[in-house]
Design a protein around this motif. Sequence first.
Motif, PDB file in Angstrom:
ATOM      1  N   LYS A 270     -15.809 -49.347 -43.668  1.00 21.92           N
ATOM      2  CA  LYS A 270     -15.997 -48.818 -42.318  1.00 21.92           C
ATOM      3  C   LYS A 270     -14.673 -48.682 -41.590  1.00 21.92           C
ATOM      4  N   ASP A 271     -14.676 -47.787 -40.603  1.00 23.68           N
ATOM      5  CA  ASP A 271     -13.521 -47.631 -39.722  1.00 23.68           C
ATOM      6  C   ASP A 271     -14.025 -47.203 -38.353  1.00 23.68           C
ATOM      7  N   LEU A 272     -13.436 -47.775 -37.323  1.00 24.47           N
ATOM      8  CA  LEU A 272     -13.735 -47.403 -35.939  1.00 24.47           C
ATOM      9  C   LEU A 272     -12.474 -46.822 -35.323  1.00 24.47           C
ATOM     10  N   PHE A 273     -12.564 -45.578 -34.857  1.00 24.12           N
ATOM     11  CA  PHE A 273     -11.433 -44.916 -34.232  1.00 24.12           C
ATOM     12  C   PHE A 273     -11.795 -44.583 -32.789  1.00 24.12           C
ATOM     13  N   ILE A 274     -11.033 -45.119 -31.863  1.00 25.84           N
ATOM     14  CA  ILE A 274     -11.252 -44.866 -30.441  1.00 25.84           C
ATOM     15  C   ILE A 274     -10.251 -43.811 -29.975  1.00 25.84           C
ATOM     16  N   VAL A 275     -10.746 -42.709 -29.430  1.00 21.76           N
ATOM     17  CA  VAL A 275      -9.884 -41.661 -28.902  1.00 21.76           C
ATOM     18  C   VAL A 275      -9.517 -42.037 -27.471  1.00 21.76           C
ATOM     19  N   GLU A 276      -8.271 -42.451 -27.277  1.00 18.88           N
ATOM     20  CA  GLU A 276      -7.833 -42.946 -25.972  1.00 18.88           C
ATOM     21  C   GLU A 276      -7.909 -41.835 -24.913  1.00 18.88           C
ATOM     22  N   GLY A 277      -8.484 -42.209 -23.766  1.00 17.55           N
ATOM     23  CA  GLY A 277      -8.578 -41.278 -22.648  1.00 17.55           C
ATOM     24  C   GLY A 277      -9.706 -40.284 -22.738  1.00 17.55           C
ATOM     25  N   ALA A 278     -10.467 -40.321 -23.829  1.00 14.95           N
ATOM     26  CA  ALA A 278     -11.535 -39.333 -24.030  1.00 14.95           C
ATOM     27  C   ALA A 278     -12.864 -39.857 -23.512  1.00 14.95           C
ATOM     28  N   THR A 279     -13.618 -38.986 -22.868  1.00 17.17           N
ATOM     29  CA  THR A 279     -14.989 -39.289 -22.468  1.00 17.17           C
ATOM     30  C   THR A 279     -15.941 -38.879 -23.585  1.00 17.17           C
ATOM     31  N   HIS A 280     -17.194 -39.240 -23.404  1.00 14.98           N
ATOM     32  CA  HIS A 280     -18.253 -38.856 -24.341  1.00 14.98           C
ATOM     33  C   HIS A 280     -18.231 -37.344 -24.570  1.00 14.98           C
ATOM     34  N   TYR A 281     -18.222 -36.580 -23.485  1.00 14.34           N
ATOM     35  CA  TYR A 281     -18.338 -35.123 -23.616  1.00 14.34           C
ATOM     36  C   TYR A 281     -17.023 -34.442 -23.966  1.00 14.34           C
ATOM     37  N   ASP A 282     -15.902 -35.112 -23.792  1.00 11.69           N
ATOM     38  CA  ASP A 282     -14.658 -34.559 -24.340  1.00 11.69           C
ATOM     39  C   ASP A 282     -14.784 -34.386 -25.846  1.00 11.69           C
ATOM     40  N   LEU A 283     -15.490 -35.316 -26.490  1.00 10.61           N
ATOM     41  CA  LEU A 283     -15.622 -35.285 -27.945  1.00 10.61           C
ATOM     42  C   LEU A 283     -16.718 -34.335 -28.423  1.00 10.61           C
ATOM     43  N   TYR A 284     -17.332 -33.610 -27.487  1.00  3.08           N
ATOM     44  CA  TYR A 284     -18.255 -32.536 -27.855  1.00  3.08           C
ATOM     45  C   TYR A 284     -17.506 -31.243 -28.168  1.00  3.08           C
ATOM     46  N   ASP A 285     -16.491 -30.927 -27.327  1.00  3.19           N
ATOM     47  CA  ASP A 285     -15.914 -29.589 -27.479  1.00  3.19           C
ATOM     48  C   ASP A 285     -14.477 -29.433 -27.011  1.00  3.19           C
ATOM     49  N   GLN A 286     -13.885 -30.451 -26.433  1.00  3.22           N
ATOM     50  CA  GLN A 286     -12.534 -30.283 -25.915  1.00  3.22           C
ATOM     51  C   GLN A 286     -11.528 -30.362 -27.062  1.00  3.22           C
ATOM     52  N   PRO A 287     -10.634 -29.369 -27.171  1.00  2.00           N
ATOM     53  CA  PRO A 287      -9.781 -29.258 -28.363  1.00  2.00           C
ATOM     54  C   PRO A 287      -8.940 -30.501 -28.666  1.00  2.00           C
ATOM     55  N   GLU A 288      -8.369 -31.138 -27.641  1.00  3.61           N
ATOM     56  CA  GLU A 288      -7.520 -32.296 -27.926  1.00  3.61           C
ATOM     57  C   GLU A 288      -8.340 -33.441 -28.517  1.00  3.61           C
ATOM     58  N   ALA A 289      -9.470 -33.744 -27.885  1.00  3.29           N
ATOM     59  CA  ALA A 289     -10.294 -34.868 -28.348  1.00  3.29           C
ATOM     60  C   ALA A 289     -10.945 -34.570 -29.691  1.00  3.29           C
ATOM     61  N   THR A 290     -11.544 -33.394 -29.838  1.00  2.34           N
ATOM     62  CA  THR A 290     -12.185 -33.068 -31.110  1.00  2.34           C
ATOM     63  C   THR A 290     -11.155 -32.937 -32.227  1.00  2.34           C
ATOM     64  N   GLY A 291      -9.957 -32.471 -31.873  1.00  7.26           N
ATOM     65  CA  GLY A 291      -8.892 -32.397 -32.874  1.00  7.26           C
ATOM     66  C   GLY A 291      -8.530 -33.767 -33.415  1.00  7.26           C
ATOM     67  N   LYS A 292      -8.466 -34.768 -32.529  1.00  3.35           N
ATOM     68  CA  LYS A 292      -8.165 -36.126 -32.980  1.00  3.35           C
ATOM     69  C   LYS A 292      -9.301 -36.676 -33.837  1.00  3.35           C
ATOM     70  N   ALA A 293     -10.548 -36.358 -33.460  1.00  2.00           N
ATOM     71  CA  ALA A 293     -11.681 -36.795 -34.269  1.00  2.00           C
ATOM     72  C   ALA A 293     -11.613 -36.187 -35.666  1.00  2.00           C
ATOM     73  N   LEU A 294     -11.312 -34.908 -35.732  1.00  2.00           N
ATOM     74  CA  LEU A 294     -11.256 -34.230 -37.025  1.00  2.00           C
ATOM     75  C   LEU A 294     -10.096 -34.721 -37.876  1.00  2.00           C
ATOM     76  N   GLU A 295      -9.027 -35.180 -37.246  1.00  2.00           N
ATOM     77  CA  GLU A 295      -7.909 -35.744 -38.013  1.00  2.00           C
ATOM     78  C   GLU A 295      -8.334 -36.995 -38.769  1.00  2.00           C
ATOM     79  N   LYS A 296      -9.369 -37.671 -38.292  1.00  2.00           N
ATOM     80  CA  LYS A 296      -9.925 -38.819 -39.016  1.00  2.00           C
ATOM     81  C   LYS A 296     -11.046 -38.401 -39.964  1.00  2.00           C
ATOM     82  N   LEU A 297     -11.887 -37.466 -39.511  1.00  2.00           N
ATOM     83  CA  LEU A 297     -13.062 -37.099 -40.296  1.00  2.00           C
ATOM     84  C   LEU A 297     -12.702 -36.351 -41.578  1.00  2.00           C
ATOM     85  N   VAL A 298     -11.767 -35.419 -41.488  1.00  2.00           N
ATOM     86  CA  VAL A 298     -11.462 -34.597 -42.665  1.00  2.00           C
ATOM     87  C   VAL A 298     -10.966 -35.449 -43.835  1.00  2.00           C
TER      88      VAL A 298
END
Length: 307
Positions: A270-298
């Motif tokens: 398991k791994d837990l990655f917290i996107v600093e400064g991001a809200t719940h909905y930032d991680l729905y569609d905002q490029p900076e937050a989703t980009g950081k999520a994808l850098e872990k997911l891919v």
Amino acid sequence: MNQIQSVTFKNCTWDVAAELYLPDNFDTNKKYAAIVCVHPGSSCKGQTAGLYAAKLADQGFVTIAFDASFQGESGGEPRYIEDPATRVEDVRCAVDYLVTLPYIDEEKIGVLGVCAGGGYAVNAAMTEKRIKAVGSVVGANIGRLNREGDPIAVLEAIGKQRTAEARGAEPLINNWIPNSPEERDAVGITKDNVDVFQAVEYYRTPRGQNACAPNKLRFTSVGSIIAFDAFHLVEDLLTQPIQIIAGSVPGAFGSLKDGQELYARVRSEKDLFIVEGATHYDLYDQPEATGKALEKLVPFYRKHLDA
């Protein structure tokens, strides 16, 4: 640019409407890893689940996003039900569909869920071992959320409503959230209530609004939600590796605390990655937050799906 195909698959007797995302230079003679993308409650395939599906297809995966049964363009009656058991079965049925495609490697199937879809993805993976890797973006335990407040009073009200409908009353269809920014403001929801405030910004404005997500919920279905625990038995049954992603800004929907709880309880890799400064909905569609999520997911999916 990835290709998108409109497809359907069966859950019980009805068709589930889906979009299949194929990577650039797709070749039917090759074998691909696949990822099932599960949308939030109140959402649909063309919103955040579709965004992640498209981005992952850009990285070489075949992905599929679908409208939940009873919702959007999918079949199933009555309409506007949010039924956790059926939502989990939708995921299994999506896997059933993928394994019929000759270009999918059946040993390389993953799942990714957003918000309530994250909880459903985790729950499905516990009993669906054809899923080899699990991703959760701002995953929320929708049952936990609906048990907050006074669930017994809600269940009493549901019983009365079912009696009324059994005697011929019109079904009670509520909104998930205020239906517009003006309605939100009129009931006094401010930016301090960050999740609900931004939910309206996402779902009820051109930012994310989609005709397949009309903001309608059949009230009597809330009883099944209250009784559902997305993480029940996760210590014993979740054996697949999991990548958990949450925003650091806490909100009323509780995805940060759910992500932390899930991480603490899971016994598999398991791994837990917290996107600093991001809200719940930032991680729905905002490029900076989703980009950081994808850098872990891919890289997570590449490692565990050997893609």
